[in-house]
Design a protein around this motif. Structure first.
Motif, mmCIF file in Angstrom:
data_model
loop_
_atom_site.group_PDB
_atom_site.id
_atom_site.type_symbol
_atom_site.label_atom_id
_atom_site.label_comp_id
_atom_site.label_asym_id
_atom_site.label_seq_id
_atom_site.Cartn_x
_atom_site.Cartn_y
_atom_site.Cartn_z
ATOM 1 N N GLN A 1 6.818 -1.735 -2.316
ATOM 2 C CA GLN A 1 5.575 -1.362 -3.280
ATOM 3 C C GLN A 1 4.612 -2.261 -3.656
ATOM 4 O OE1 GLN A 1 8.300 -0.438 -6.783
ATOM 5 N NE2 GLN A 1 8.486 1.900 -6.173
ATOM 6 N N TYR A 2 3.291 -1.718 -3.972
ATOM 7 C CA TYR A 2 2.408 -2.597 -4.509
ATOM 8 C C TYR A 2 2.021 -2.495 -5.837
ATOM 9 C CZ TYR A 2 -0.866 1.263 -3.737
ATOM 10 O OH TYR A 2 -1.578 2.747 -3.871
ATOM 11 N N GLN A 3 1.311 -3.203 -6.637
ATOM 12 C CA GLN A 3 1.079 -3.089 -7.919
ATOM 13 C C GLN A 3 -0.484 -2.615 -8.171
ATOM 14 O OE1 GLN A 3 1.221 -6.205 -10.699
ATOM 15 N NE2 GLN A 3 2.362 -4.961 -12.223
ATOM 16 N N THR B 1 -9.151 -7.446 -1.776
ATOM 17 C CA THR B 1 -8.304 -7.382 -2.722
ATOM 18 C C THR B 1 -6.869 -7.875 -2.764
ATOM 19 O OG1 THR B 1 -9.496 -5.366 -3.005
ATOM 20 C CG2 THR B 1 -7.568 -5.169 -4.413
ATOM 21 N N VAL B 2 -6.326 -8.540 -3.778
ATOM 22 C CA VAL B 2 -5.315 -9.170 -3.853
ATOM 23 C C VAL B 2 -4.333 -8.469 -4.673
ATOM 24 C CG1 VAL B 2 -3.605 -11.227 -4.171
ATOM 25 C CG2 VAL B 2 -5.991 -11.358 -3.118
ATOM 26 N N ARG B 3 -2.977 -7.937 -4.376
ATOM 27 C CA ARG B 3 -2.211 -7.176 -5.204
ATOM 28 C C ARG B 3 -0.920 -7.751 -5.205
ATOM 29 N NH1 ARG B 3 -5.225 -3.303 -6.975
ATOM 30 N NH2 ARG B 3 -6.630 -2.122 -5.534
ATOM 31 N N LYS B 4 0.034 -7.827 -6.207
ATOM 32 C CA LYS B 4 1.373 -8.123 -6.204
ATOM 33 C C LYS B 4 2.209 -6.777 -5.405
ATOM 34 C CE LYS B 4 2.875 -11.198 -7.888
ATOM 35 N NZ LYS B 4 2.964 -12.753 -7.285
ATOM 36 N N ILE B 5 3.191 -7.317 -4.830
ATOM 37 C CA ILE B 5 4.088 -6.678 -4.094
ATOM 38 C C ILE B 5 5.564 -6.864 -4.516
ATOM 39 C CG2 ILE B 5 2.477 -6.361 -2.269
ATOM 40 C CD1 ILE B 5 4.426 -8.386 -0.537
ATOM 41 N N ARG B 6 6.507 -5.923 -4.231
ATOM 42 C CA ARG B 6 7.851 -6.108 -4.450
ATOM 43 C C ARG B 6 8.833 -5.313 -3.618
ATOM 44 N NH1 ARG B 6 8.830 -3.210 -10.299
ATOM 45 N NH2 ARG B 6 8.464 -1.058 -9.668
ATOM 46 N N ARG B 7 9.979 -5.449 -3.383
ATOM 47 C CA ARG B 7 10.798 -4.895 -2.515
ATOM 48 C C ARG B 7 12.067 -4.248 -3.517
ATOM 49 N NH1 ARG B 7 15.573 -6.807 0.036
ATOM 50 N NH2 ARG B 7 15.922 -6.000 2.192
ATOM 51 N N VAL B 8 12.206 -2.898 -3.383
ATOM 52 C CA VAL B 8 13.401 -2.394 -4.287
ATOM 53 C C VAL B 8 14.160 -1.382 -3.592
ATOM 54 C CG1 VAL B 8 11.553 -2.547 -6.242
ATOM 55 C CG2 VAL B 8 11.668 -0.427 -4.878
ATOM 56 N N PRO B 9 15.360 -1.392 -4.234
ATOM 57 C CA PRO B 9 15.966 -0.253 -3.698
ATOM 58 C C PRO B 9 15.476 1.101 -3.623
ATOM 59 C CG PRO B 9 17.298 -1.755 -5.111
ATOM 60 C CD PRO B 9 15.990 -1.935 -5.171
ATOM 61 N N ALA B 10 15.760 1.806 -2.606
ATOM 62 C CA ALA B 10 14.953 3.160 -2.353
ATOM 63 C C ALA B 10 15.437 3.904 -3.733
ATOM 64 C CB ALA B 10 15.370 4.192 -1.119
ATOM 65 N N THR B 11 16.735 3.950 -4.165
ATOM 66 C CA THR B 11 16.915 4.797 -5.214
ATOM 67 C C THR B 11 16.399 4.385 -6.616
ATOM 68 O OG1 THR B 11 18.687 2.951 -5.800
ATOM 69 C CG2 THR B 11 19.405 5.046 -4.390
ATOM 70 N N PRO C 1 0.750 -1.286 -0.227
ATOM 71 C CA PRO C 1 0.010 0.156 -0.062
ATOM 72 C C PRO C 1 0.745 1.274 -0.021
ATOM 73 C CG PRO C 1 -0.349 -1.325 1.761
ATOM 74 C CD PRO C 1 0.516 -2.204 1.041
ATOM 75 N N ALA C 2 0.570 2.156 -0.968
ATOM 76 C CA ALA C 2 1.158 3.424 -0.816
ATOM 77 C C ALA C 2 0.361 4.571 -1.244
ATOM 78 C CB ALA C 2 2.408 3.312 -1.775
ATOM 79 N N LYS C 3 0.858 5.866 -1.273
ATOM 80 C CA LYS C 3 0.092 6.985 -1.627
ATOM 81 C C LYS C 3 0.699 7.573 -2.867
ATOM 82 C CE LYS C 3 -0.850 7.760 3.291
ATOM 83 N NZ LYS C 3 -0.878 8.700 4.558
#
Length: 438
Positions: free
Chosen positions: A364-366, A425-435, A37-39
């Protein structure tokens, strides 16, 4: 060793030598694998377009090589930039044509896309039969985009390891390995360090005594010893990999329904494979192909490993049922790209460097594109993820509170479920470098 093999594969005479194609050593991180979840919306990562590099090759009995200015791989959006749509498929495929062994015909049914691996370097050590090792493998790997170096001097091989993405060890006989250019201990340490850096390792052996370098590595690393000589020559069928005459479903057998077992075959002593997974069993009921994936819970993780007990697939049997495709698939799989993409790690290079240890990650979420979790939620998910890595068998689904909503976050499948929303609701998520998240 069979008379047939001796007649067709006499050992090349002469001094040690290497052959190579141009290689690159890119280190650009690539994102793709998780989110939440994000804004504020974040644009999806750019699609990869690997920069071209020239390549050349020469026979394994010559000593020529080539090099170019190193180029960096473009950032990749997903594993789909590297894998075909046939990845993980076998008898489900309905191709236009089949080959003579009833396997789907054409490169579209390989695991890796044609030309997708420019900039990746495969380093091959050849213990015996130096004149034959590059009969097919080099040119076929180049077709995928790989740069390939064949080396029969153990000292030169370990000196080149730091720049390799995947290393192959084609084991030789005692008569060909006196440990004169490098000690056995130094050879084992260099290969072990390479494996522990998160890069892929293929170990090929054949009937005794063609097990010298293989056992030098396998015994300390995995408590496995290869022995024996069983006759091969038969074709394995898709099925239960632990049953005689069968192989299993795996990414490295993508596009394969029938697979040649090998010409003459060694096997693990007492059929002990340690913590490796059996992918194929010979008709003599011994493991013939084994593998180990990147383990969950070890930070940084060691690389993937494949052990093959019948190395004649590399030349004498390359054109037999499924052999060539299986070898190409293996090399692609050993790169560990799914893991690197999922973690937002560099596509190439060691994973145990101080620089990588200090990277800050966001989640992040998709939802159409990829969106950042808010800072607090991202930090909570990261803390839970680190706990998951250390204790993967406790829970792989965690309850996470984010604002007014509660989510079940599944780290194995990298997805979140909103347990309070009526639609769940189901969403894909991921972990990424902040950059890479801006």
């Amino acid at each position: 060793m069979s008379n047939r093999k001796k007649g067709e594969m006499g050992k090349a005479a002469g001094s040690s030598s290497s052959t190579s194609t141009s290689s690159a050593t890119p280190t650009t991180p690539a994102a793709s694998a998780a989110s939440s979840p994000a804004k504020t919306p974040a644009p999806a990562p750019a699609t990869a377009a690997a920069s071209p590099s020239s390549s050349s090759s020469s026979s394994s009995s010559s000593s020529s090589s080539s090099s170019t200015t190193p180029k960096k791989l473009a950032r990749a959006a997903s594993i789909a930039d590297f894998y075909t749509s046939a990845a993980g498929l076998h008898d489900e495929i309905n191709p236009a044509n089949f080959d003579a062994f009833k396997n789907p015909a054409g490169a579209d049914y390989d695991l890796g896309k044609e030309g997708a691996f420019k900039g990746f370097h495969v380093l091959v050590f050849v213990g015996s039969y130096h004149a034959y090792a590059n009969k097919y493998a080099g040119a076929e790997l180049e077709r995928k985009g790989f740069a390939v170096t064949f080396e029969q001097d153990a000292a030169k091989f370990i000196a080149a390891l730091p720049k390799a993405d995947v290393a192959w060890i084609i084991s030789g006989a005692p008569a060909d390995q006196k440990w004169t250019t490098v000690s056995r201990d130094d050879f084992v340490k260099a290969v072990t360090d390479f494996h522990n850096s998160g890069r892929g390792l293929a170990i090929f052996a054949d009937d005794e005594p063609l097990t010298v370098e293989a056992n030098a590595i396998l015994e300390p690393l995995f408590k496995i010893r290869l022995v024996g000589n069983t006759p091969g020559g038969k074709v394995l069928s898709l099925g239960d990999p632990k049953q005689a005459g069968q192989f299993g479903r795996h990414l490295i057998t993508s596009g394969v329904v029938n697979l040649f077992e090998g010409t003459t075959i060694c096997y693990p002593e007492n059929d002990n494979v340690g913590d490796l997974e059996v992918l194929a069993t010979s008709f003599d009921n011994h493991p013939v192909i084994m593998a180990k994936d990147i383990p969950v819970g070890i930070i940084p993780p060691p690389g993937r490993v494949v052990v093959d007990c019948a190395f004649t697939k590399l030349w004498l049997s390359w054109k037999e049922a499924g052999s060539g495709r299986y070898i190409l698939n293996m090399c692609v799989w050993l790169l560990g790209l799914e893991h690197r993409l999922a973690q937002g790690l560099p596509l190439q290079g060691p994973l145990n460097t101080p620089a990588l240890a200090g990277i800050k990650y966001v989640w992040q979420y998709q939802h159409g594109g990829w969106y950042n979790y808010d800072t607090t939620a991202s930090d909570v998910v990261e803390a839970e993820y680190q706990d998951f890595l250390k204790n993967p068998h406790n829970f792989d689904v965690r309850a996470i509170q984010s604002g007014h909503w509660q989510y079940m976050v599944d780290f194995r499948n990298m997805q979140q479920t909103n347990v309070q929303h009526n639609a769940h609701t189901v969403r894909k998520i991921r972990r990424v470098p902040a950059t890479l998240s801006a």
